[in-house]
Design an enzyme around this catalytic site. Sequence first.
Site, PDB file in Angstrom:
ATOM      1  N   VAL A 114       0.639  14.356  -8.863  1.00 46.61           N
ATOM      2  CA  VAL A 114       1.013  15.641  -8.279  1.00 46.61           C
ATOM      3  C   VAL A 114       1.652  16.543  -9.339  1.00 46.61           C
ATOM      4  O   VAL A 114       1.304  17.719  -9.472  1.00 46.61           O
ATOM      5  CB  VAL A 114       1.954  15.455  -7.073  1.00 46.61           C
ATOM      6  CG1 VAL A 114       2.371  16.807  -6.507  1.00 46.61           C
ATOM      7  CG2 VAL A 114       1.289  14.606  -5.995  1.00 46.61           C
ATOM      8  N   LYS A 162       9.635  13.264   1.384  1.00 41.28           N
ATOM      9  CA  LYS A 162       9.977  13.129   2.821  1.00 41.28           C
ATOM     10  C   LYS A 162      11.057  12.089   3.071  1.00 41.28           C
ATOM     11  O   LYS A 162      11.899  12.251   3.949  1.00 41.28           O
ATOM     12  CB  LYS A 162       8.753  12.771   3.667  1.00 41.28           C
ATOM     13  CG  LYS A 162       7.929  11.602   3.133  1.00 41.28           C
ATOM     14  CD  LYS A 162       6.533  12.069   2.806  1.00 41.28           C
ATOM     15  CE  LYS A 162       6.007  11.408   1.574  1.00 41.28           C
ATOM     16  NZ  LYS A 162       4.927  12.123   0.918  1.00 41.28           N
ATOM     17  N   VAL A 219       5.156  16.942   4.046  1.00 37.20           N
ATOM     18  CA  VAL A 219       4.488  16.563   5.302  1.00 37.20           C
ATOM     19  C   VAL A 219       3.040  17.047   5.281  1.00 37.20           C
ATOM     20  O   VAL A 219       2.779  18.224   5.033  1.00 37.20           O
ATOM     21  CB  VAL A 219       5.203  17.169   6.528  1.00 37.20           C
ATOM     22  CG1 VAL A 219       4.503  16.757   7.822  1.00 37.20           C
ATOM     23  CG2 VAL A 219       6.670  16.773   6.563  1.00 37.20           C
ATOM     24  N   ILE A 250      -1.679  20.782   4.235  1.00 36.08           N
ATOM     25  CA  ILE A 250      -1.641  21.553   5.486  1.00 36.08           C
ATOM     26  C   ILE A 250      -0.319  22.319   5.533  1.00 36.08           C
ATOM     27  O   ILE A 250       0.740  21.706   5.476  1.00 36.08           O
ATOM     28  CB  ILE A 250      -1.729  20.640   6.724  1.00 36.08           C
ATOM     29  CG1 ILE A 250      -2.985  19.766   6.670  1.00 36.08           C
ATOM     30  CG2 ILE A 250      -1.692  21.468   8.000  1.00 36.08           C
ATOM     31  CD1 ILE A 250      -3.092  18.782   7.838  1.00 36.08           C
ATOM     32  N   GLY A 267      -7.348   2.487  -4.089  1.00 35.59           N
ATOM     33  CA  GLY A 267      -6.169   3.299  -4.391  1.00 35.59           C
ATOM     34  C   GLY A 267      -5.661   4.102  -3.209  1.00 35.59           C
ATOM     35  O   GLY A 267      -4.817   4.976  -3.354  1.00 35.59           O
ATOM     36  N   GLU A 318      -0.978   1.200  -1.117  1.00 32.96           N
ATOM     37  CA  GLU A 318      -0.112   0.623  -2.146  1.00 32.96           C
ATOM     38  C   GLU A 318      -0.243  -0.901  -2.155  1.00 32.96           C
ATOM     39  O   GLU A 318      -0.710  -1.498  -1.184  1.00 32.96           O
ATOM     40  CB  GLU A 318       1.358   0.958  -1.829  1.00 32.96           C
ATOM     41  CG  GLU A 318       1.647   2.417  -1.608  1.00 32.96           C
ATOM     42  CD  GLU A 318       1.848   3.189  -2.901  1.00 32.96           C
ATOM     43  OE1 GLU A 318       2.107   2.544  -3.936  1.00 32.96           O
ATOM     44  OE2 GLU A 318       1.727   4.424  -2.884  1.00 32.96           O
ATOM     45  N   ASP A 329       6.350   5.780   6.893  1.00 28.84           N
ATOM     46  CA  ASP A 329       6.039   7.045   6.229  1.00 28.84           C
ATOM     47  C   ASP A 329       5.779   8.139   7.274  1.00 28.84           C
ATOM     48  O   ASP A 329       6.298   9.254   7.178  1.00 28.84           O
ATOM     49  CB  ASP A 329       4.805   6.854   5.334  1.00 28.84           C
ATOM     50  CG  ASP A 329       4.321   8.155   4.735  1.00 28.84           C
ATOM     51  OD1 ASP A 329       4.999   8.680   3.839  1.00 28.84           O
ATOM     52  OD2 ASP A 329       3.265   8.650   5.164  1.00 28.84           O
ATOM     53  N   LYS A 369       8.014  11.801   8.095  1.00 26.98           N
ATOM     54  CA  LYS A 369       7.390  13.122   8.236  1.00 26.98           C
ATOM     55  C   LYS A 369       7.659  13.686   9.625  1.00 26.98           C
ATOM     56  O   LYS A 369       7.960  14.872   9.793  1.00 26.98           O
ATOM     57  CB  LYS A 369       5.890  13.011   7.968  1.00 26.98           C
ATOM     58  CG  LYS A 369       5.578  12.654   6.515  1.00 26.98           C
ATOM     59  CD  LYS A 369       4.129  12.199   6.354  1.00 26.98           C
ATOM     60  CE  LYS A 369       3.809  11.880   4.899  1.00 26.98           C
ATOM     61  NZ  LYS A 369       2.491  11.195   4.771  1.00 26.98           N
ATOM     62  N   GLY A 425      -3.243  13.386  -2.096  1.00 29.13           N
ATOM     63  CA  GLY A 425      -4.075  13.754  -3.242  1.00 29.13           C
ATOM     64  C   GLY A 425      -3.317  14.720  -4.115  1.00 29.13           C
ATOM     65  O   GLY A 425      -2.562  15.556  -3.620  1.00 29.13           O
TER      66      GLY A 425
END
Lengths: 441, 441
Positions: free
Chosen positions: A15, A107, A134, A138, A189, A192, A203, A207, A304
């Site tokens: 990222v 998050k 989150v 989007i 990938g 994890e 997770d 969020k 991504g």
Amino acid sequence: MKEPLRIGVAGLGTVGASVIRILNTQASLIEEKTGRPVVVTAVSARDRSKDRGIDLSGYQWFDNAADMAASSDVDCIVELIGGADGMAYETIEKAIANGKHVVTANKALLAKHGLKLAAAAEKKDTALAFEASVAGGIPVIKILREGMSANRIKRIYGILNGTCNYILSRMENERMTFQDCLKDAQKLGYAEADPTFDVEGFDTAHKLALLSSLAFGTEVDADSIYVEGISSISPLDITMAGELGYRIKLLGVAEYGKNGLEQRVHPTMVPKTSAIAQVMGVTNAVTIDADAVKELTLIGPGAGGDATASAVVADLTDVAADAVPLPFGVSAASLIKATSAGMQLHQGGYYIRLMVHDRPGVAAGVATRMAEEEISLESILQKRPDSEQPSADRTGRSGTPVPLVLITYAAEESRIRSALARISADGLTAEEPQLIRIERE
Amino acid sequence: MKEPLRIGVAGLGTVGASVIRILNTQASLIEEKTGRPVVVTAVSARDRSKDRGIDLSGYQWFDNAADMAASSDVDCIVELIGGADGMAYETIEKAIANGKHVVTANKALLAKHGLKLAAAAEKKDTALAFEASVAGGIPVIKILREGMSANRIKRIYGILNGTCNYILSRMENERMTFQDCLKDAQKLGYAEADPTFDVEGFDTAHKLALLSSLAFGTEVDADSIYVEGISSISPLDITMAGELGYRIKLLGVAEYGKNGLEQRVHPTMVPKTSAIAQVMGVTNAVTIDADAVKELTLIGPGAGGDATASAVVADLTDVAADAVPLPFGVSAASLIKATSAGMQLHQGGYYIRLMVHDRPGVAAGVATRMAEEEISLESILQKRPDSEQPSADRTGRSGTPVPLVLITYAAEESRIRSALARISADGLTAEEPQLIRIERE
């Protein structure tokens, strides 16, 4: 022209590298939009020598991100270190204390410290922006914070974890088991090495806690979330769901009702014809139910490098444009401490799969117990899935337990639990029941 | 506390009444968000005596909205009069000239005068906000203007007219003709007495022109849009589409490619499994294809008083928060004058339904003409729809023409047109061909 907004990027994974690349390629558009250049001036990561496919030579290097957060050469910190505490927390806290804006994708950290950090950012009049935290690309945070002021939001729910949705999609499409899909997801990938955090719903819960706060004006409260993951979902459940017109998704759902704030993460049956049921693979989706707009659904990439970086860069553009809204839409002090509605009080439809002994009277016994709890059944289905051949004797009975599936109308969870306990005590079932909640549009 | 933002509402139809009601019920939330009360102080409409279910006694009344736009008691005009010119235009122009903010739902006006008005608003540093003008309650304008700075947008498309989507949904679900559905839609208030504007695609075109401009940074150019409505769609096409795995939607599509800006509105076949295919009834949807976020789809209410008012109130909240972005995301002067890509150059898949004479060699003749234009066929289907019984003689031929459906791979529109002209000249067809473009995800 205004002075440039000087960015320090903390954390140079996929990222972080994307953010730097995009800020370069989109520099002129961002400047046109904001009237101000946005430039990376400093970076920090654990390993300086690692090849990340980007040229870092023009940026000041910091071994310690918290030092970068105190640097007078930086106006805004992009925190992409990760983790609820440690260096990520130290960096953000220091940045705010030094009057710097913060943009983060973290998050876990916000679910734990969001309230405190928001209050600190407000006091310093700095941004604490977290679009990327989150549902990746989007822009749901922006919409909740800035686009919904006309609405009383009733419910917000979504597919917030790409790993789980990828696994459930493959289980359905290729009739694979959870374990086999997980292994493949790890190879590709998408999961994890330790997948617990994703597949057990934590997770998604982090969020959801942020979405809840923005939707209902309540304090972030991740600890009260009921969490159930997808590891117990069997191919049989997926097949049965399909035959009944449903698809199984891991949803995070938050509703504010008469019992307080209900926040839950669990595998959920959604009607196959719903927009959210079409969301397959690593894609995420969020639906907002509100009084004025009725229903608003957003579908897009949940993870991504580029998609997450897109959200980070959107936040940076807002900061550059001096559009710095309150982190949670209203001041941290005015967020309500909500009563948490326990799952026992949850009202909804249920899919219940029992593995029953294959003998006369079992279906009747089960139905009776449900009736005693005043649970109405929409359908009751006793059938072997198409792929399984019965090895029945002449009475039609086989030795092995067979699935008996019930779909209930809206009922209270406590009643469902109590009926299931009785059915189990009656000795009608050979295994623990499978229970999947149904979410209707 | 800051001074209140004083609103003048011009036009008191369903949306205007909703805006006033919502500003009252949401007053404290809006003030919490922006630090400033947002209050209606003045209203204007044609008929003062009409009962609108809201108490107007507290507001200053103007018979003439343009006078209200010049009043010193108003900081922001909400224009809900409608129409591309006349009083709506006069009101907005005067408001900007007097340094007042403008919030409008008027796509026809913006499609025609948007560029000029944006330039005027920029000069005066006032807002010209129009979230409500496209896709009702879906915050697509905000997302394009503020959330996409990291992206080069490749394509934007959507279901932008609820009337058309309602009619197409009913035609499919109830196997009705276009005319019968239209009549019902008119009875139910989903279609106007003169439905041309909606069903022939002009409303969609106006909205698409605004989306294009925001997505590609181009000047609003509604005149170059290729427009085709839904009145020619037959139940047979809907059935055939269904059998081939598609659903027919009226889409507005804009793409920026090597031939320039392609903007088109036409009935479109979309894969049944796509998210946009699930959008039924009066609901709208927009999909943004972009390099960083890949694909982002927004689904929500396209019309209705409260949903549209929700967008108006969101804009007002931004104005109150002093978050006044440039109307088209970048300055009007920097918008590009794009070359319009003609439809003859359009590349895409096509559904072609021919009504052919039922005799040997027809399919071969058709296929040959397609091959001569180097058009590859994905499928060719000669079959009576299930509901029709053939009245065939012993050779299997009937006297009446039968449908022959072709699905092509991507081909250039000019080639398709030329092949169809030859097929027609060959005397193989009994009617004008039906041609529906296919849009793939």
